[in-house]
Enzyme design. Sequence first.
Site, PDB file in Angstrom:
ATOM      1  N   ARG A 120       0.824  -1.217   0.000  1.00 44.85           N
ATOM      2  CA  ARG A 120       0.000   0.000   0.000  1.00 44.85           C
ATOM      3  C   ARG A 120       0.856   1.265   0.000  1.00 44.85           C
ATOM      4  O   ARG A 120       0.713   2.130  -0.856  1.00 44.85           O
ATOM      5  CB  ARG A 120      -0.930  -0.002   1.218  1.00 44.85           C
ATOM      6  CG  ARG A 120      -2.115  -0.937   1.086  1.00 44.85           C
ATOM      7  CD  ARG A 120      -2.898  -1.001   2.377  1.00 44.85           C
ATOM      8  NE  ARG A 120      -2.135  -1.704   3.379  1.00 44.85           N
ATOM      9  CZ  ARG A 120      -2.371  -2.951   3.773  1.00 44.85           C
ATOM     10  NH1 ARG A 120      -3.381  -3.615   3.271  1.00 44.85           N
ATOM     11  NH2 ARG A 120      -1.624  -3.537   4.680  1.00 44.85           N
ATOM     12  N   ASP A 140      10.282  -6.526  -4.576  1.00 46.54           N
ATOM     13  CA  ASP A 140       9.202  -7.150  -3.808  1.00 46.54           C
ATOM     14  C   ASP A 140       8.908  -8.497  -4.452  1.00 46.54           C
ATOM     15  O   ASP A 140       8.253  -8.572  -5.488  1.00 46.54           O
ATOM     16  CB  ASP A 140       7.935  -6.257  -3.825  1.00 46.54           C
ATOM     17  CG  ASP A 140       6.861  -6.758  -2.867  1.00 46.54           C
ATOM     18  OD1 ASP A 140       6.797  -7.995  -2.645  1.00 46.54           O
ATOM     19  OD2 ASP A 140       6.093  -5.932  -2.354  1.00 46.54           O
ATOM     20  N   ALA A 200       9.308   2.689   7.532  1.00 44.16           N
ATOM     21  CA  ALA A 200       8.583   1.427   7.762  1.00 44.16           C
ATOM     22  C   ALA A 200       8.826   0.926   9.189  1.00 44.16           C
ATOM     23  O   ALA A 200       8.022   1.208  10.096  1.00 44.16           O
ATOM     24  CB  ALA A 200       8.976   0.402   6.719  1.00 44.16           C
ATOM     25  N   ASP A 225      12.319   7.668  10.212  1.00 44.64           N
ATOM     26  CA  ASP A 225      11.144   7.970  11.030  1.00 44.64           C
ATOM     27  C   ASP A 225      10.966   6.907  12.107  1.00 44.64           C
ATOM     28  O   ASP A 225      10.206   7.087  13.042  1.00 44.64           O
ATOM     29  CB  ASP A 225       9.907   7.997  10.119  1.00 44.64           C
ATOM     30  CG  ASP A 225       8.640   8.375  10.877  1.00 44.64           C
ATOM     31  OD1 ASP A 225       8.686   9.376  11.634  1.00 44.64           O
ATOM     32  OD2 ASP A 225       7.615   7.686  10.721  1.00 44.64           O
ATOM     33  N   GLU A 230      12.493   2.518  20.257  1.00 41.67           N
ATOM     34  CA  GLU A 230      11.831   3.832  20.233  1.00 41.67           C
ATOM     35  C   GLU A 230      11.415   4.235  21.647  1.00 41.67           C
ATOM     36  O   GLU A 230      10.783   3.433  22.334  1.00 41.67           O
ATOM     37  CB  GLU A 230      10.608   3.782  19.312  1.00 41.67           C
ATOM     38  CG  GLU A 230      11.026   3.573  17.855  1.00 41.67           C
ATOM     39  CD  GLU A 230       9.872   3.619  16.860  1.00 41.67           C
ATOM     40  OE1 GLU A 230       8.718   3.781  17.277  1.00 41.67           O
ATOM     41  OE2 GLU A 230      10.145   3.475  15.667  1.00 41.67           O
ATOM     42  N   HIS A 248       8.717   8.816  14.682  1.00 42.98           N
ATOM     43  CA  HIS A 248       7.650   7.909  14.221  1.00 42.98           C
ATOM     44  C   HIS A 248       6.371   8.701  13.910  1.00 42.98           C
ATOM     45  O   HIS A 248       5.317   8.480  14.502  1.00 42.98           O
ATOM     46  CB  HIS A 248       7.375   6.828  15.288  1.00 42.98           C
ATOM     47  CG  HIS A 248       6.735   5.588  14.713  1.00 42.98           C
ATOM     48  ND1 HIS A 248       6.976   4.332  15.198  1.00 42.98           N
ATOM     49  CD2 HIS A 248       5.840   5.420  13.702  1.00 42.98           C
ATOM     50  CE1 HIS A 248       6.259   3.445  14.519  1.00 42.98           C
ATOM     51  NE2 HIS A 248       5.562   4.081  13.605  1.00 42.98           N
ATOM     52  N   GLY A 250       5.074   8.969  10.744  1.00 47.25           N
ATOM     53  CA  GLY A 250       4.493   8.598   9.450  1.00 47.25           C
ATOM     54  C   GLY A 250       2.974   8.658   9.423  1.00 47.25           C
ATOM     55  O   GLY A 250       2.365   9.088   8.438  1.00 47.25           O
ATOM     56  N   ALA A 251       2.348   8.206  10.504  1.00 44.54           N
ATOM     57  CA  ALA A 251       0.876   8.125  10.512  1.00 44.54           C
ATOM     58  C   ALA A 251       0.243   9.326  11.210  1.00 44.54           C
ATOM     59  O   ALA A 251      -0.981   9.369  11.368  1.00 44.54           O
ATOM     60  CB  ALA A 251       0.440   6.851  11.223  1.00 44.54           C
TER      61      ALA A 251
HETATM   62  N1  NAD Z   1       6.131   5.241  10.074  1.00 47.09           N
HETATM   63  C1  NAD Z   1       4.844   5.056  10.188  1.00 47.09           C
HETATM   64  O1  NAD Z   1       4.188   5.705  10.958  1.00 47.09           O
HETATM   65  C2  NAD Z   1       4.172   4.024   9.335  1.00 47.09           C
HETATM   66  C3  NAD Z   1       2.893   4.262   8.846  1.00 47.09           C
HETATM   67  C4  NAD Z   1       2.289   3.302   8.042  1.00 47.09           C
HETATM   68  C5  NAD Z   1       2.977   2.134   7.738  1.00 47.09           C
HETATM   69  N2  NAD Z   1       4.199   1.924   8.277  1.00 47.09           N
HETATM   70  C6  NAD Z   1       4.943   0.694   7.965  1.00 47.09           C
HETATM   71  O2  NAD Z   1       5.165   0.669   6.574  1.00 47.09           O
HETATM   72  C7  NAD Z   1       5.326  -0.677   6.144  1.00 47.09           C
HETATM   73  C8  NAD Z   1       4.502  -0.906   4.888  1.00 47.09           C
HETATM   74  O3  NAD Z   1       3.126  -0.785   5.156  1.00 47.09           O
HETATM   75  P1  NAD Z   1       2.049  -1.168   4.016  1.00 47.09           P
HETATM   76  O4  NAD Z   1       0.714  -0.773   4.501  1.00 47.09           O
HETATM   77  O5  NAD Z   1       2.519  -0.677   2.716  1.00 47.09           O
HETATM   78  O6  NAD Z   1       2.171  -2.766   4.053  1.00 47.09           O
HETATM   79  P2  NAD Z   1       1.695  -3.757   2.914  1.00 47.09           P
HETATM   80  O7  NAD Z   1       1.490  -5.066   3.581  1.00 47.09           O
HETATM   81  O8  NAD Z   1       0.589  -3.178   2.110  1.00 47.09           O
HETATM   82  O9  NAD Z   1       2.966  -3.870   1.962  1.00 47.09           O
HETATM   83  C9  NAD Z   1       4.141  -4.498   2.328  1.00 47.09           C
HETATM   84  C10 NAD Z   1       4.824  -5.034   1.069  1.00 47.09           C
HETATM   85  O10 NAD Z   1       6.079  -5.592   1.455  1.00 47.09           O
HETATM   86  C11 NAD Z   1       6.295  -6.739   0.673  1.00 47.09           C
HETATM   87  N3  NAD Z   1       7.246  -7.634   1.308  1.00 47.09           N
HETATM   88  C12 NAD Z   1       7.010  -8.516   2.318  1.00 47.09           C
HETATM   89  N4  NAD Z   1       8.149  -9.194   2.593  1.00 47.09           N
HETATM   90  C13 NAD Z   1       9.085  -8.727   1.746  1.00 47.09           C
HETATM   91  C14 NAD Z   1      10.457  -9.052   1.552  1.00 47.09           C
HETATM   92  N5  NAD Z   1      11.066 -10.000   2.272  1.00 47.09           N
HETATM   93  N6  NAD Z   1      11.116  -8.364   0.609  1.00 47.09           N
HETATM   94  C15 NAD Z   1      10.517  -7.409  -0.139  1.00 47.09           C
HETATM   95  N7  NAD Z   1       9.223  -7.073  -0.013  1.00 47.09           N
HETATM   96  C16 NAD Z   1       8.513  -7.722   0.933  1.00 47.09           C
HETATM   97  C17 NAD Z   1       4.923  -7.356   0.531  1.00 47.09           C
HETATM   98  O11 NAD Z   1       4.860  -8.225  -0.581  1.00 47.09           O
HETATM   99  C18 NAD Z   1       4.038  -6.134   0.370  1.00 47.09           C
HETATM  100  O12 NAD Z   1       3.843  -5.843  -0.988  1.00 47.09           O
HETATM  101  C19 NAD Z   1       4.957  -1.534   7.335  1.00 47.09           C
HETATM  102  O13 NAD Z   1       6.141  -1.914   7.996  1.00 47.09           O
HETATM  103  C20 NAD Z   1       4.186  -0.597   8.212  1.00 47.09           C
HETATM  104  O14 NAD Z   1       4.200  -0.994   9.555  1.00 47.09           O
HETATM  105  C21 NAD Z   1       4.821   2.843   9.049  1.00 47.09           C
HETATM  106  O1  3PG Z   2       2.208   0.607  11.855  1.00 52.44           O
HETATM  107  C1  3PG Z   2       1.718   1.720  11.696  1.00 52.44           C
HETATM  108  O2  3PG Z   2       0.512   1.889  11.398  1.00 52.44           O
HETATM  109  C2  3PG Z   2       2.565   2.907  11.835  1.00 52.44           C
HETATM  110  O3  3PG Z   2       3.839   2.584  12.275  1.00 52.44           O
HETATM  111  C3  3PG Z   2       1.947   3.990  12.672  1.00 52.44           C
HETATM  112  O4  3PG Z   2       2.096   3.768  14.040  1.00 52.44           O
HETATM  113  P1  3PG Z   2       1.390   4.775  15.074  1.00 52.44           P
HETATM  114  O5  3PG Z   2      -0.065   4.455  15.079  1.00 52.44           O
HETATM  115  O6  3PG Z   2       2.009   4.492  16.402  1.00 52.44           O
HETATM  116  O7  3PG Z   2       1.661   6.142  14.588  1.00 52.44           O
END
Ligand code: NAD
Ligand code: 3PG
Length: 498
Positions: A120, A140, A200, A225, A230, A248, A250-251
Amino acid sequence: MKPAELLETVGGYHALVVRSETKVNREVIAAGKNLQVIARAGIGVDNIDLDAATGAGIAVVNAPTGNTVAAAEHTMALMLALARNVPGAHHSLQSGEWKRSAFMGVEVRDKTLGICGLGRVGTEVARRAQAFGMRLVGYDPFVAPEYARRIGVDLLSLDDLLAESDFVTLHTPLTEGTRGMLGMRQIETIKPGARVINVARGELVDEAALLAGLESGRLSGVALDVFSKEPPERGPLVEHPRAIVTPHLGASTREAQREVAIEAAEQVLAVLRGEPARNTVNAPFVAPEVHEVLAPFVPAASVVGKLLGFLSEGQITGITVSYEGEIAQHDCRMLQAAVLAGLLAPVSTVNVNLINAPVLARERGWSVTDQSNRVSREYASLISATLQTANGSLSLSATSMRDETHIVKFNDYWMDIVPNTPYLLFVDNRDQPGSIGAVGTIAGRHNINISFMGVGRIQLRGQAMMVIGLDDPVPSHVMDEIRALSHIANARVATLAG
Ligand SMILES: NC(=O)c1ccc[n+]([C@@H]2O[C@H](COP(=O)([O-])OP(=O)(O)OC[C@H]3O[C@@H](n4cnc5c(N)ncnc54)[C@H](O)[C@@H]3O)[C@@H](O)[C@H]2O)c1
Ligand SMILES: O=C(O)[C@H](O)COP(=O)(O)O
């Protein structure tokens, strides 16, 4: 809440909603005696002990879509901030300097962006980066090349992506396959002058390798981030002049928090109402239209399991659950879980439900198998279970009609009984005049009220199965009296109440 306060308070609640900072560990789950659902108002559930929640029968749900755009936008913000040294320039000017040449930047146009993880967030980043005129490559292994092409990304191996990318951004979940995916070897061979962005999970990168890359000049910059711990310790990486760090965030947009709150709350309500939640992390997802077909069979499946438990004799080694007719057109794991829950609940000290029943069955070493047959000759849908025990096997079949469970087969005996009494007496007997009367007379003499009776027999005056619905319990001396009747081979009572 601080961890101690959470531990003290959680026992009074049926639902717990958390973000990433709250650690829902085994201790919290054990203290949450009334918890039915833990909702993560976000994506990552790495702060929740899923095994402990599953073992306790607590549903874990997450909100995986509400913060996608926020995370992608934060990635773009960090990429541009890295390219143009925004934080350093800002800090310099605020401290009274006017240094223009110190903050010469680079354009992102025509640069290569390597996206690890095309889910996503990775996909939203790709869309936005295209608008900046970047060349996109991705790594991926779990997406089809056709999908990558559609979003304008060339799929490469991780090593090739690192060798070609000016900016590398990480968007995979944290798994055993992704932990440390950017380690010392990767940083040493990354394109010279590359910039790395991680929005991520901190554990995806080896933080010592990032620092080494910054110090050696192999990396022009990093933007982080998220951190392996943490909040992170202050130190050379977090304080490095070519590192940009955010806590952190991102969200953390108003829009994303509103969306994930709604996504989480809707699912909490669904679980508490016994309906399927869209994003249950520790149980199979059941689409609402499938739930509508299967839900009426959950009580039937549960009664089958419960009765088999009461009727079985000898060590249980395994169970086969079969589905026939309309229900067999769907994924019936929910019904298998209901059979197992029915079987296990009367003999377990923990609260057994559809979430933890399969785990508890596995823990007991049972072999659990499924069979599906879309054709049912006798009923529109039929659920059957055969229990294998050290003494042989035992099977029961049930269906659901007019909102009622009907037990329709016990071993080879066809019958039709609605198990709506607190007790059921199963009597293996010889079909002969007076055999039903003799059992009825004993029950009457001990003031045990009979609600109904059904008989299944294979042949006239052969072996038969009498099933008697009772309003009152049968004391053991009365069971002995019944078993002592000359035409009775065996008698067993099952408790359905409670
Ligand atoms: N910093 C923040 O606040 C924040 C906010 C939202 C999401 N995130 C993090 O971002 C990341 C991605 O979220 P998302 O919603 O896109 O997840 P998602 O599940 O939609 O996408 C993850 C992708 O990673 C791929 N993947 C899995 N294992 C893999 C590997 N070994 N090598 C390469 N690709 C691989 C999957 O096929 C998938 O397409 C997650 O770790 C999530 O926790 C962080
Ligand atoms: O996994 C998530 O959705 C993000 O890392 C966001 O985390 P947070 O809700 O603590 O901001």
